[in-house]
Design a protein around this motif. Structure first.
Motif, mmCIF file in Angstrom:
data_model
loop_
_atom_site.group_PDB
_atom_site.id
_atom_site.type_symbol
_atom_site.label_atom_id
_atom_site.label_comp_id
_atom_site.label_asym_id
_atom_site.label_seq_id
_atom_site.Cartn_x
_atom_site.Cartn_y
_atom_site.Cartn_z
ATOM 1 N N ARG A 339 -39.887 -8.009 -100.873
ATOM 2 C CA ARG A 339 -41.190 -7.673 -100.300
ATOM 3 C C ARG A 339 -41.400 -8.298 -98.927
ATOM 4 O O ARG A 339 -42.452 -8.119 -98.310
ATOM 5 C CB ARG A 339 -42.295 -8.143 -101.241
ATOM 6 C CG ARG A 339 -42.446 -7.267 -102.472
ATOM 7 C CD ARG A 339 -43.268 -7.929 -103.550
ATOM 8 N NE ARG A 339 -44.469 -8.576 -103.053
ATOM 9 C CZ ARG A 339 -45.295 -9.286 -103.817
ATOM 10 N NH1 ARG A 339 -45.028 -9.447 -105.117
ATOM 11 N NH2 ARG A 339 -46.375 -9.833 -103.310
ATOM 12 N N GLY A 340 -40.394 -9.046 -98.442
ATOM 13 C CA GLY A 340 -40.489 -9.652 -97.121
ATOM 14 C C GLY A 340 -41.127 -11.015 -97.099
ATOM 15 O O GLY A 340 -41.464 -11.535 -96.026
ATOM 16 N N MET A 341 -41.294 -11.640 -98.260
ATOM 17 C CA MET A 341 -41.887 -12.980 -98.298
ATOM 18 C C MET A 341 -40.933 -14.005 -97.712
ATOM 19 O O MET A 341 -39.718 -13.912 -97.881
ATOM 20 C CB MET A 341 -42.261 -13.356 -99.741
ATOM 21 C CG MET A 341 -42.885 -14.738 -99.866
ATOM 22 S SD MET A 341 -43.407 -15.157 -101.541
ATOM 23 C CE MET A 341 -44.860 -14.116 -101.688
ATOM 24 N N GLN A 342 -41.486 -14.965 -97.021
ATOM 25 C CA GLN A 342 -40.680 -16.041 -96.450
ATOM 26 C C GLN A 342 -39.979 -16.803 -97.581
ATOM 27 O O GLN A 342 -40.598 -17.090 -98.607
ATOM 28 C CB GLN A 342 -41.603 -16.966 -95.660
ATOM 29 C CG GLN A 342 -40.911 -17.756 -94.575
ATOM 30 C CD GLN A 342 -40.394 -19.084 -95.067
ATOM 31 O OE1 GLN A 342 -40.828 -19.564 -96.114
ATOM 32 N NE2 GLN A 342 -39.488 -19.680 -94.324
ATOM 33 N N PRO A 343 -38.675 -17.105 -97.441
ATOM 34 C CA PRO A 343 -37.919 -17.705 -98.556
ATOM 35 C C PRO A 343 -38.534 -18.980 -99.125
ATOM 36 O O PRO A 343 -38.493 -19.199 -100.333
ATOM 37 C CB PRO A 343 -36.539 -17.962 -97.944
ATOM 38 C CG PRO A 343 -36.422 -16.954 -96.851
ATOM 39 C CD PRO A 343 -37.803 -16.793 -96.299
ATOM 40 N N ASN A 344 -39.095 -19.842 -98.274
ATOM 41 C CA ASN A 344 -39.682 -21.078 -98.781
ATOM 42 C C ASN A 344 -40.885 -20.796 -99.688
ATOM 43 O O ASN A 344 -41.067 -21.447 -100.724
ATOM 44 C CB ASN A 344 -40.114 -21.976 -97.626
ATOM 45 C CG ASN A 344 -38.929 -22.578 -96.898
ATOM 46 O OD1 ASN A 344 -37.845 -22.686 -97.451
ATOM 47 N ND2 ASN A 344 -39.123 -22.957 -95.645
#
Length: 373
Positions: A339-344
């Protein structure tokens, strides 16, 4: 005795002094009783003037002074003494004056009003394991700093390791081949290298001592069961259990997530709902261990050779929960990244759900231990 009829006593504890405040039953303002040196015997003489042990309810904020010198000493004398989480203390927005006297009176008044939340106090054996786990963590941090200093020295001299991973056997062999023309530089390099070697040996000693310290520990079955989860080895499992303590004190996994500060913060009013980053309240050590473990779920679900060894002596139920956790969390991590969420952020979200599986496995291990007895 009814809690409402007790005299509530607040202690503002410092390394060298203790300020004592008291709040009588009812709605009268609290008062400052006095100030004494940080000495249990002198404090007991002051408390005797206020009433018998069963008539007093004592509270003070958690701090660097620990439990041995004060809380456990008061408890041994028959007093009801609670240690309060400082982050849960009510703060008046308009209060701009802070003194020891005001602090101890506010503690007493808030205790009388039932506004305080006591922290969990470990047994001496539990605290000893936690001390050792934190000592190892400090040693790991010191080793990281020593390694950074050595690599910084090498970078200043234009030396870079050609392999893929540092701090392996091959990397140490490469270090042994290095030589510097200037004698001062050679001495500096040798000192940096010896510091790294000493740090490695210190971490190894503490790791061995930590693994040996849980023999016969009341939470040893929980430590063994948590190792069924991916990303949690024996050191991480000991650290989690030592920091969290008895998992049965949380009647729902969401409360454990909140205790670890993994739930989102919220500032909502009326029809507006606003949620922000995680609260980061509670135990930072356990939160870091869970977050590090959550990174392992970015890979596909599988049970490796080491995981199989750790699960050999565990029950079928615990193994099933661990496998369910792998299937769910690996899928969850992949979905969040897709979904494009930042990995952290995705890792923190997975760590929050992982806390729920930690609670489930810990409760199962506790129940199995109780059934055996």
């Amino acid at each position: 005795m009814d809690e409402r009829s007790k005299l509530h006593v607040g202690l503002d504890v410092h390394k060298d002094s203790i300020s004592v405040g008291a709040a009588e039953p009812g709605r009268e303002r609290g008062r400052v009783v006095g100030k004494t040196a940080h000495d249990v015997n002198k404090l007991l003489k002051m408390l005797v003037k206020l009433g018998q042990p069963e008539q007093l309810h004592i509270v003070y904020e958690a701090g660097p002074t620990g439990y041995y010198g004060l809380q456990r000493a008061l408890q041994a004398k028959g007093y009801v003494c609670e240690v309060i989480a400082p982050s849960q203390m009510p703060r008046r927005p308009g209060d701009r004056v802070k003194t020891d006297g005001r602090d101890c009176v506010q503690l007493a008044e808030c205790s009388r009003a039932g506004q305080l939340r006591a922290v969990w106090i470990p047994d001496p054996a539990d605290e000893a394991v936690r001390d050792l786990a934190r000592a190892r963590e400090d040693a790991v941090n010191s080793r990281t700093k020593a390694r950074q200093q050595l690599k910084g020295f090498l970078l200043r001299h234009g030396l870079r390791y050609g392999g893929k991973t540092s701090w392996t056997i091959a990397f140490y062999r490469w270090l042994a081949t290095l030589s510097f023309e200037a004698g001062a530089s050679q001495t500096a390099f040798t000192e940096y290298w010896l510091a790294v070697q000493a740090a490695d040996e210190r971490v190894q000693r503490l790791t061995q001592a930590l693994e040996a310290s849980i023999a016969g520990w009341r939470f040893e079955p929980v430590v063994a069961a948590l190792q069924a989860l991916r990303g949690i080895d024996v050191v991480s499992a000991i650290g989690l259990v030592a920091e969290i303590g008895d998992l049965s004190r949380f009647d729902h996994p969401r409360k454990l997530m909140g205790y670890l500060g993994l739930v989102p913060s919220e500032h909502s009013s009326g029809d507006r709902v606003s949620r922000g980053s995680i609260t980061k309240t509670g135990n930072a050590h356990a939160r870091r261990l869970l977050t590090e473990a959550a990174w392992n779920y970015r890979f596909k679900a599988r049970i490796g050779r080491q995981a199989q060894r750790r699960q050999e002596a565990l029950s079928e139920h615990v193994r099933a929960v661990a496998w369910k956790a792998q299937l769910r969390l690996t899928k969850r991590f992949a979905m969040l990244l897709g979904r494009g969420m930042q990995p952290n952020k995705a890792c923190v979200a997975v760590a929050r759900e992982l806390a729920g599986f930690v609670w489930a496995i810990g409760m199962a291990a506790t129940q199995e231990k109780s059934a055996q007895h």
